[in-house]
Every structure is written in C-alpha cells, then in structure tokens.
Design an enzyme around this catalytic site. Structure first.
Site, PDB file in Angstrom:
ATOM      1  N   GLY A  84      -1.986 -12.553  17.117  1.00  0.00           N
ATOM      2  CA  GLY A  84      -1.666 -13.959  17.389  1.00  0.00           C
ATOM      3  C   GLY A  84      -0.268 -14.309  16.886  1.00  0.00           C
ATOM      4  O   GLY A  84       0.495 -15.013  17.561  1.00  0.00           O
ATOM      5  N   VAL A 127      -4.496 -11.283   5.156  1.00  0.00           N
ATOM      6  CA  VAL A 127      -4.206 -11.493   6.582  1.00  0.00           C
ATOM      7  C   VAL A 127      -5.460 -11.892   7.369  1.00  0.00           C
ATOM      8  O   VAL A 127      -5.350 -12.348   8.505  1.00  0.00           O
ATOM      9  CB  VAL A 127      -3.518 -10.268   7.234  1.00  0.00           C
ATOM     10  CG1 VAL A 127      -2.185  -9.970   6.555  1.00  0.00           C
ATOM     11  CG2 VAL A 127      -4.412  -9.050   7.233  1.00  0.00           C
ATOM     12  N   GLY A 168       0.839  -1.203   0.000  1.00  0.00           N
ATOM     13  CA  GLY A 168       0.000   0.000   0.000  1.00  0.00           C
ATOM     14  C   GLY A 168       0.871   1.249   0.000  1.00  0.00           C
ATOM     15  O   GLY A 168       2.107   1.180  -0.038  1.00  0.00           O
ATOM     16  N   TYR A 215     -15.195   1.431   8.955  1.00  0.00           N
ATOM     17  CA  TYR A 215     -13.763   1.733   9.133  1.00  0.00           C
ATOM     18  C   TYR A 215     -13.490   2.191  10.565  1.00  0.00           C
ATOM     19  O   TYR A 215     -12.623   1.638  11.249  1.00  0.00           O
ATOM     20  CB  TYR A 215     -13.374   2.825   8.147  1.00  0.00           C
ATOM     21  CG  TYR A 215     -11.921   3.244   8.169  1.00  0.00           C
ATOM     22  CD1 TYR A 215     -10.918   2.383   7.735  1.00  0.00           C
ATOM     23  CD2 TYR A 215     -11.548   4.527   8.593  1.00  0.00           C
ATOM     24  CE1 TYR A 215      -9.579   2.787   7.722  1.00  0.00           C
ATOM     25  CE2 TYR A 215     -10.223   4.929   8.579  1.00  0.00           C
ATOM     26  CZ  TYR A 215      -9.246   4.060   8.143  1.00  0.00           C
ATOM     27  OH  TYR A 215      -7.922   4.466   8.132  1.00  0.00           O
ATOM     28  N   THR A 263      -2.386  11.613   5.753  1.00  0.00           N
ATOM     29  CA  THR A 263      -1.005  11.558   5.277  1.00  0.00           C
ATOM     30  C   THR A 263      -1.018  11.432   3.758  1.00  0.00           C
ATOM     31  O   THR A 263      -1.887  10.761   3.197  1.00  0.00           O
ATOM     32  CB  THR A 263      -0.296  10.359   5.927  1.00  0.00           C
ATOM     33  OG1 THR A 263      -0.288  10.567   7.344  1.00  0.00           O
ATOM     34  CG2 THR A 263       1.127  10.201   5.442  1.00  0.00           C
TER      35      THR A 263
HETATM   36  P1  NAD Z   1      -3.543   1.771   1.131  1.00  0.00           P
HETATM   37  O1  NAD Z   1      -4.893   1.387   0.677  1.00  0.00           O
HETATM   38  O2  NAD Z   1      -2.604   2.363   0.138  1.00  0.00           O
HETATM   39  O3  NAD Z   1      -2.789   0.557   1.830  1.00  0.00           O
HETATM   40  C1  NAD Z   1      -3.457  -0.480   2.508  1.00  0.00           C
HETATM   41  C2  NAD Z   1      -2.907  -1.799   2.003  1.00  0.00           C
HETATM   42  O4  NAD Z   1      -3.496  -2.878   2.736  1.00  0.00           O
HETATM   43  C3  NAD Z   1      -3.226  -2.046   0.524  1.00  0.00           C
HETATM   44  O5  NAD Z   1      -2.050  -2.369  -0.171  1.00  0.00           O
HETATM   45  C4  NAD Z   1      -4.212  -3.211   0.560  1.00  0.00           C
HETATM   46  O6  NAD Z   1      -4.160  -3.995  -0.603  1.00  0.00           O
HETATM   47  C5  NAD Z   1      -3.763  -3.938   1.819  1.00  0.00           C
HETATM   48  N1  NAD Z   1      -4.783  -4.804   2.418  1.00  0.00           N
HETATM   49  C6  NAD Z   1      -6.062  -4.500   2.745  1.00  0.00           C
HETATM   50  N2  NAD Z   1      -6.675  -5.561   3.280  1.00  0.00           N
HETATM   51  C7  NAD Z   1      -5.765  -6.576   3.316  1.00  0.00           C
HETATM   52  C8  NAD Z   1      -5.808  -7.921   3.766  1.00  0.00           C
HETATM   53  N3  NAD Z   1      -6.912  -8.458   4.275  1.00  0.00           N
HETATM   54  N4  NAD Z   1      -4.690  -8.675   3.655  1.00  0.00           N
HETATM   55  C9  NAD Z   1      -3.561  -8.152   3.142  1.00  0.00           C
HETATM   56  N5  NAD Z   1      -3.445  -6.867   2.687  1.00  0.00           N
HETATM   57  C10 NAD Z   1      -4.555  -6.087   2.777  1.00  0.00           C
HETATM   58  O7  NAD Z   1      -3.763   2.801   2.338  1.00  0.00           O
HETATM   59  P2  NAD Z   1      -2.713   3.640   3.198  1.00  0.00           P
HETATM   60  O8  NAD Z   1      -3.111   5.053   3.109  1.00  0.00           O
HETATM   61  O9  NAD Z   1      -1.328   3.248   2.878  1.00  0.00           O
HETATM   62  O10 NAD Z   1      -3.085   3.145   4.669  1.00  0.00           O
HETATM   63  C11 NAD Z   1      -2.290   2.181   5.348  1.00  0.00           C
HETATM   64  C12 NAD Z   1      -2.774   2.025   6.777  1.00  0.00           C
HETATM   65  O11 NAD Z   1      -2.682   3.284   7.472  1.00  0.00           O
HETATM   66  C13 NAD Z   1      -4.244   1.591   6.882  1.00  0.00           C
HETATM   67  O12 NAD Z   1      -4.368   0.667   7.951  1.00  0.00           O
HETATM   68  C14 NAD Z   1      -4.975   2.882   7.198  1.00  0.00           C
HETATM   69  O13 NAD Z   1      -6.141   2.635   7.940  1.00  0.00           O
HETATM   70  C15 NAD Z   1      -3.942   3.631   8.013  1.00  0.00           C
HETATM   71  N6  NAD Z   1      -4.152   5.087   7.926  1.00  0.00           N
HETATM   72  C16 NAD Z   1      -3.801   5.794   6.809  1.00  0.00           C
HETATM   73  C17 NAD Z   1      -4.030   7.154   6.753  1.00  0.00           C
HETATM   74  C18 NAD Z   1      -3.615   7.997   5.566  1.00  0.00           C
HETATM   75  O14 NAD Z   1      -3.854   9.208   5.590  1.00  0.00           O
HETATM   76  N7  NAD Z   1      -2.999   7.482   4.537  1.00  0.00           N
HETATM   77  C19 NAD Z   1      -4.638   7.806   7.830  1.00  0.00           C
HETATM   78  C20 NAD Z   1      -5.032   7.046   8.931  1.00  0.00           C
HETATM   79  C21 NAD Z   1      -4.757   5.689   8.982  1.00  0.00           C
END
Ligand code: NAD
Ligand code: UDP
Length: 306
Positions: free
Chosen positions: A99, A54, A7, A142, A172
């Site tokens: 886990g 996961v 991601g 979410y 971010t």
């Molecule tokens: P993103 O969508 O680019 O990355 C999330 C990644 O998780 C993706 O590559 C997706 O394919 C993978 N994914 C989702 N479900 C999955 C599963 N069951 N098994 C394996 N992989 C899985 O989003 P991001 O912006 O990089 O966010 C990453 C994390 O940071 C997330 O948990 C998000 O909630 C948290 N977050 C991000 C922001 C932001 O502003 N970018 C803000 C708050 C929280």
C-alpha cells in the site's frame, strides 16, 4: 525504505544502499533484530532509523523510490515462538508495504524464501516449482505467510500496476546474525568457539546451500534495477550436508568440539539447492564468495562478539 532494517540481512542492505548513494529509512520493531546492527550507520546524514511495527501501517511524508520488505522472523525456532506475528508480518505487513509503495509510486521488493518450496520433491529448485509445503506443521506459519506475501505482490502488480519484485532467498549467513538465533550457522559457530557439543539434528544427511551475505545483497540491488515481477532465486548452489557443514565449521574454528546428534525437527526439508539460471540470465548475477571463505568471515564476527 527497508522494513526489518535492524535485522541481519536488512542492516547489510541498508549499508549497501547508502554506499550506492541512496538515502535510507529503516523500520524495525526489534522482535528478532537489534539496534546494534545499525549503530554504525546512525552517523550517516542519509540514514534514518525508526522503531515501528509494519503490521500497524506505515505512513510517510515525502517521496519514496523503493520499498524493500525484509521484516519477518527468519529462523525456525523464532517463527515457531512467534507464529501469529510471523503470519501477520507476511500477510498484513506485506499488504501495508505494498500500500505504501502504491501510494508513493515506488518499486516494491519482497524478501521471500526458499521455504516456499517446502520439503522439495524437485532438486535443485527452479522458480517454476510450486513446492511441497505442510500448511499445518510448525513451519507453516512462515512458509504460508511468504507464499501469501508473493500472492499479494502479484495481486498489487495485476490490480494496481505496482512495480513489484520477488526474491526467493536461500540460506544466507554473515556477520550480525544473532548468536542465539537458533539457525545452523550461528549455533555451530557459537558451539565451536565455546568448545560445546555441536548439535546436528537427525543424522545430518539433510542438505543446505549457503550464500554469503554480500553476494545476496548484490543480487537484491541488481534485481531492483533489472528485475521483473516474477520470482528470482538468490542463493549459492554449493550444496553440503548439515554434517559436512558442522565438520567444516569445527575445522575452521580449530575447535575440539564433538558432534552430538539431536532429534530432527518436524518437516525439516531434506534437501535444498537453488537453481540460479534465471538470476544469471536476468541479472547477470553469480555468487562470488566461496563457502569456506564466507564461513571464515562469519566465524571472525562470532569470535568478535562472543
Ligand atoms: P532477522 O530476524 O535478522 O531480520 C528480520 C528483521 O525484521 C528483524 O530485525 C526483526 O526485528 C524485524 N521485524 C520482524 N517483524 C517486524 C515487524 N512487524 N515490523 C518491523 N520489523 C519487524 O532475519 P534475516 O535473516 O535478516 O531475514 C530477513 C528477511 O529475509 C526475512 O524476511 C526472511 O524471511 C528473509 N530470508 C532470510 C533468509 C536467511 O537465510 N537469512 C533466507 C530466506 C529468507
Ligand atoms: N540444524 C542442526 N543443528 C542446529 C540448527 C540447525 O542440525 O543446531 C539443521 C536443521 O535441522 C536444518 C539445517 O541445519 O536441517 C538448517 O537449519 P537452519 O535453522 O539454519 O535453517 P533452515 O534451512 O532449516 O530454515
């Protein structure tokens, strides 16, 4: 081990962990990520990628020092399109990652979110604020999944003594956000570059505080090293209205795009700014990249892919 490693944030985190001399295993099911994000890392002998969900449970050979759980759709249109998956990866996925950390004696870190504060009635938001979340609205899948994820982390700490961390990430941005991800920064940048109308939802008076990804990732690693089990806000306190953000992006892009107002999504938080007092004290962390500098870097990325 980094879940969600393909991601946006996950891929930058993998890169930073490798630069710190650690071996990295990234897991991702590509629901919102892309193999392109980790292509440059695949040549490294210390990096391994596995396509895996996961939510199905993850069993690994060998030692694992850190389990960093970043897997989850993160953009409102994407979690709205995948509400059950979003709930599962925050709950079942988090339990599976805890886990794994328990079995390996690893430190676990949860990528939580400012969304645990919902549409906040306290401003700026300190970690002590319990939030104002609508559990049954479109963002509930979410917000409540992440709130449950935090509860899981605390339960594994209390019941099994797992060494846990919780970071609450505020908005971010940076290179490798998906162009079509639907969040404000990718939308406004793609629209500005293409000369299309800039879609500001509502009157644009709602606020956000934007952090550049390198600052965020530095905070994540500091929290692994120096943090404790209690949540830490990570974000840049520089707060702007969404209208100001749109105007800034149009100006930086040298674009002729006009701003057009669209309907405000249900439960869109009216204000958001992190109180980072705890991150400053506990981690000695402070964001360093000013808003416009970060936006310029992200804009360069979108220019390179569009
Ligand atoms: P993103 O969508 O680019 O990355 C999330 C990644 O998780 C993706 O590559 C997706 O394919 C993978 N994914 C989702 N479900 C999955 C599963 N069951 N098994 C394996 N992989 C899985 O989003 P991001 O912006 O990089 O966010 C990453 C994390 O940071 C997330 O948990 C998000 O909630 C948290 N977050 C991000 C922001 C932001 O502003 N970018 C803000 C708050 C929280
Ligand atoms: N937003 C907007 N136009 C867009 C996308 C988003 O005006 O094309 C607004 C959205 O309504 C919210 C803010 O920008 O008020 C930030 O939205 P984003 O999806 O980036 O993240 P959020 O903080 O809402 O999770």
């Amino acid at each position: 081990m980094v879940s969600g490693g393909a991601g946006f944030i996950g891929s930058h985190l993998c890169e930073a962990l490798l630069a710190n001399g650690l071996g990295v295993l990234a897991l991702d099911n590509f629901i919102t990520g892309s193999g392109e994000n980790v292509k440059a890392l695949e040549g490294s002998p210390d990096f391994e990628f596995r396509q895996a969900d996961v939510n199905q449970g993850v069993f690994l050979d060998g030692d694992v020092r850190y389990v960093l759980h970043f897997a989850s759709p993160a953009s409102p249109p994407q979690y709205d399109a995948n509400p059950i998956h979003t709930l599962k990866v925050g709950t079942v996925g988090t339990m599976n990652m805890l886990g794994l950390a328990k079995a390996k004696g690893a430190t676990f870190l949860l990528a939580s979110t400012s969304e645990v504060y919902g549409d906040p009635l306290v401003h700026p938001q300190p970690e002590s604020y319990w939030g104002n979340v609508n559990p049954i609205g479109p963002r509930g899948c979410y917000d409540e999944a992440k709130r449950a994820a935090e509860a899981f982390a605390m339960a594994y700490k209390r019941a099994h003594g797992v060494d846990t961390r919780i970071i609450r990430i505020f908005n971010t941005h940076g290179p490798r956000m998906q162009v079509s991800d639907g969040r404000a920064v990718p939308n406004f940048m793609a629209q500005a570059i293409r000369g299309e109308p800039i879609t500001v939802y509502g009157d644009g008076s709602q606020t956000r505080s934007l952090c550049y990804v390198s600052d965020l990732v530095r905070g994540v690693i500091l929290n692994l090293e120096r943090g404790d089990e209690l949540p830490v806000n990570l974000g840049n306190p520089h707060e702007v209205t969404v209208l100001e953000l749109a105007q800034t992006i149009v100006r930086l892009a040298g674009s002729k795009s006009k701003i057009e107002h669209r309907e405000l999504p249900v439960d869109d938080p009216k204000q958001r700014q992190p109180d980072i007092t705890r991150a400053r004290k506990l981690l000695g962390w402070e964001p360093e990249v000013p808003l416009e500098e970060g936006l310029k870097r992200t804009l360069d990325y979108f220019r390179s892919v569009l």
